[in-house]
Design an enzyme around this catalytic site. Structure first.
Site, short mmCIF file in Angstrom:
data_model
loop_
_atom_site.label_atom_id
_atom_site.label_comp_id
_atom_site.label_asym_id
_atom_site.label_seq_id
_atom_site.Cartn_x
_atom_site.Cartn_y
_atom_site.Cartn_z
N HIS A 91 -2.84 -10.44 -7.50
CA HIS A 91 -3.48 -10.72 -6.20
C HIS A 91 -4.46 -11.88 -6.30
O HIS A 91 -5.37 -11.88 -7.13
CB HIS A 91 -4.21 -9.47 -5.71
CG HIS A 91 -4.99 -9.70 -4.44
ND1 HIS A 91 -4.63 -9.14 -3.24
CD2 HIS A 91 -6.09 -10.45 -4.18
CE1 HIS A 91 -5.49 -9.54 -2.30
NE2 HIS A 91 -6.39 -10.33 -2.86
N GLU A 109 -6.29 -6.56 -10.08
CA GLU A 109 -4.84 -6.78 -9.89
C GLU A 109 -4.47 -8.19 -10.34
O GLU A 109 -4.83 -9.16 -9.68
CB GLU A 109 -4.48 -6.64 -8.40
CG GLU A 109 -4.81 -5.29 -7.80
CD GLU A 109 -4.54 -5.22 -6.30
OE1 GLU A 109 -4.21 -6.25 -5.68
OE2 GLU A 109 -4.68 -4.12 -5.74
N ASP A 160 0.12 -11.99 -3.08
CA ASP A 160 0.51 -11.24 -4.28
C ASP A 160 1.74 -11.93 -4.84
O ASP A 160 2.73 -12.12 -4.12
CB ASP A 160 0.88 -9.79 -3.93
CG ASP A 160 -0.27 -9.00 -3.34
OD1 ASP A 160 -1.43 -9.38 -3.58
OD2 ASP A 160 0.01 -8.01 -2.64
N HIS A 199 -5.52 -10.05 2.97
CA HIS A 199 -4.12 -10.19 3.40
C HIS A 199 -4.03 -10.17 4.93
O HIS A 199 -3.19 -10.83 5.52
CB HIS A 199 -3.27 -9.03 2.88
CG HIS A 199 -2.91 -9.14 1.43
ND1 HIS A 199 -1.99 -10.05 0.97
CD2 HIS A 199 -3.32 -8.44 0.35
CE1 HIS A 199 -1.84 -9.90 -0.34
NE2 HIS A 199 -2.64 -8.93 -0.75
#
Ligand SMILES: [Zn+2]
Length: 201
Positions: A182, A179, A122, A115
């Protein structure tokens, strides 16, 4: 000689394109992608407002790939992307790590998160009525159930995660195992951690 100069220009052009350092506002690329930036509110796992703006920023090439994913979902399912987070300043990464120093869910600021390079996103999907699809857990749920391949999901939840993953993979993104929301862009290694300062709207 002219030919040689031309080749040199093409080669250097390609190198610069790979090292594109531009961070852009996602809304300028595709204004139909929905956003819900939890880190611009206190409704996130830290309980603190971490961003001064609810605008989503990303690398230009990543934003363009997201626009393609959004178009694909729209024409095949009538769905739309909803982005929770994309580019994240390193200072915010440090704050997150202090609160939740578990490398399965928060990247150590020493190495940085994808990120921080503007190369991760996300997100989830909303249906034609604007409702988020049931993915089995909410965003930033730090439990095993958030693992992409978690086996104990309903058929609906499995299908929804697979639709998101399939659409994202098609345009160069890879899901993070722990996740479901993500995704890393394929060229993330080309982009350095960047000190782009988010400002108020
Ligand atoms: Zn993420």
């Amino acid at each position: 000689m002219k030919k040689l100069i031309f080749i040199l220009l093409v080669v250097t052009g390609a190198i610069f394109a790979q090292h594109d350092t531009s961070i852009v506002y996602l809304g300028d690329i595709d204004s139909t992608i929905l956003t819900d930036v939890k880190y611009a509110t206190s409704d996130n796992f830290t309980g603190k407002v971490l961003y001064p703006t609810a605008k989503v920023y990303t690398r230009k090439i990543v934003g363009e790939a997201l626009a393609s994913v959004n178009e694909y979902l729209k024409s095949n399912y009538g769905y739309t992307l909803k982005v929770f987070d994309a580019f994240r300043p390193l200072s915010v990464q440090k704050q997150m790590w202090e609160i939740f120093p578990d490398p399965n869910y928060v990247a150590d600021p020493k190495t940085g998160s994808r990120h921080n390079r503007g190369a991760a996103v996300d997100l989830t999907i909303v249906d034609e009525n604007g409702n988020e699809l049931d993915m089995g857990t909410p965003y930033d749920d730090f439990t095993e159930k958030a693992h992409f391949a978690y086996p104990d999901l309903t058929d609906e939840q499995r299908k929804n995660r697979d639709i998101l993953n399939e659409a994202m993979s098609k345009y160069g993104f890879t899901v993070l195992k722990s996740e479901w929301w993500h995704f890393d862009y394929k060229d993330w290694k080309n982009y350095s951690i960047i000190d782009f300062k988010l400002t108020e709207d």
